[in-house]
Scaffold this motif. Structure first.
Motif, PDB file in Angstrom:
ATOM      1  N   CYS A  19       3.438   8.355   4.152  1.00 30.53           N
ATOM      2  CA  CYS A  19       3.865   8.718   2.809  1.00 30.53           C
ATOM      3  C   CYS A  19       3.784  10.210   2.548  1.00 30.53           C
ATOM      4  N   SER A  20       2.797  10.888   3.100  1.00 33.76           N
ATOM      5  CA  SER A  20       2.596  12.305   2.789  1.00 33.76           C
ATOM      6  C   SER A  20       3.784  13.148   3.229  1.00 33.76           C
ATOM      7  N   LYS A  42      -5.647   3.447   6.520  1.00 30.45           N
ATOM      8  CA  LYS A  42      -5.598   4.622   5.656  1.00 30.45           C
ATOM      9  C   LYS A  42      -4.829   5.752   6.318  1.00 30.45           C
ATOM     10  N   SER A  74       1.884   9.606  -5.750  1.00 23.48           N
ATOM     11  CA  SER A  74       2.396  10.938  -5.423  1.00 23.48           C
ATOM     12  C   SER A  74       3.429  11.401  -6.448  1.00 23.48           C
ATOM     13  N   TYR A 105      -1.213   6.941   4.767  1.00 18.47           N
ATOM     14  CA  TYR A 105      -1.238   8.310   4.241  1.00 18.47           C
ATOM     15  C   TYR A 105      -0.238   9.199   4.982  1.00 18.47           C
ATOM     16  N   VAL A 112       1.008   4.432  -2.816  1.00 17.27           N
ATOM     17  CA  VAL A 112       0.815   5.840  -2.501  1.00 17.27           C
ATOM     18  C   VAL A 112       2.010   6.663  -2.978  1.00 17.27           C
ATOM     19  N   ASP A 137       0.834  -1.209   0.000  1.00 15.87           N
ATOM     20  CA  ASP A 137       0.000   0.000   0.000  1.00 15.87           C
ATOM     21  C   ASP A 137       0.864   1.251   0.000  1.00 15.87           C
TER      22      ASP A 137
END
Length: 249
Positions: free
Chosen positions: A242-243, A235, A189, A239, A185, A181
């Protein structure tokens, strides 16, 4: 010897008051104690405190040594921490630089207990697993180091760029599914951004708890795999992890 913080007979060492990515004055020098300086022959040199975050002393040659203790009792992504189980080096709270002279290369060597490893975005020096190389102090101060009996998950590549995930007490969760996952992501991105501004990237999960800071080519954050057992938790963790790569400056 010439420079802003050094002349022919004295040197001024300073410690930053904040850390990249966390925009709050932290006054790291307040946690320093037992500061001593010596010539390479072992002769102690008198030290004078200069301002809140500096130490000045005379030198007779081009080489000297400085030793000091750092209080590291708070477990948080912006400050140094050490106990019997793990350590976290927030470089701005540990390493000194010559005042006004930060564009110089440095080597960091860490003496690790048996069973511990070190993880960071810095490159290894001399193929050693506990010695790292920083091209300058800007890079050093933006590259935290996690220490302990760490676990590394399977790495992955995006456009040929390796990504590693290393952490402390990751917990019980589907590791393969999580990495799959996370890779998706990152790929999504990159498609939006159109570029990867680093040669390698390291996710550093410092242990259960809140907080997270993005850095030069790494990110540090609180992490507990137990939260991944629900869709909402999965989630959120994927998120948030990775963000931090692509957070705007």
């Amino acid at each position: 010897m010439k420079g802003v913080g050094i002349n022919k007979d004295s040197v001024l060492l300073k410690m930053p008051a904040w850390t990249p990515g966390y925009y709050q004055i932290l006054n790291f020098a307040d946690n320093v104690s037992n500061f001593t300086a010596s010539a390479t022959v072992g002769k102690t040199i008198p030290v004078v405190r200069s301002g809140r975050n500096g130490w000045k002393f005379k030198i007779a040659g081009k080489k000297f040594a400085a030793e000091y203790d750092v209080k590291a009792t708070r477990s948080f992504v912006a400050v140094p921490f050490l106990n019997t189980d793990r350590g976290y080096i927030a470089p701005t709270g540990v390493f000194l630089h010559i005042a006004g002279v930060i564009q110089i290369q440095s080597t960091i060597e860490i003496n690790l207990p048996d069973g511990w490893m070190a993880a960071t975005g810095l490159d290894y020096a001399e193929a050693s697993k506990n010695k790292f190389l920083a091209p300058d102090f800007d890079a050093l101060y933006d590259s935290p180091i996690l220490l302990g009996a760490l676990e590394e998950l399977p790495s992955f590549e995006v456009r040929g760029i390796p990504h590693r995930f290393i952490g402390y007490k990751l917990g019980d969760f589907d590791r393969v599914g999580f990495i799959n996952d996370l890779k998706k992501v990152v790929e999504a991105s990159v498609e939006v951004i159109g570029d990867i501004p680093y040669k390698h990237y390291t996710f550093l999960a410092i242990g259960p708890g809140p907080g997270g800071i993005e850095h030069l080519n790494s990110t540090t954050f609180g992490f507990s795999g137990e939260s991944l057992k629900t869709d909402a938790g999965k989630k959120t963790h994927v998120y948030v992890s990775c963000s931090r790569i692509f957070s705007p400056l």
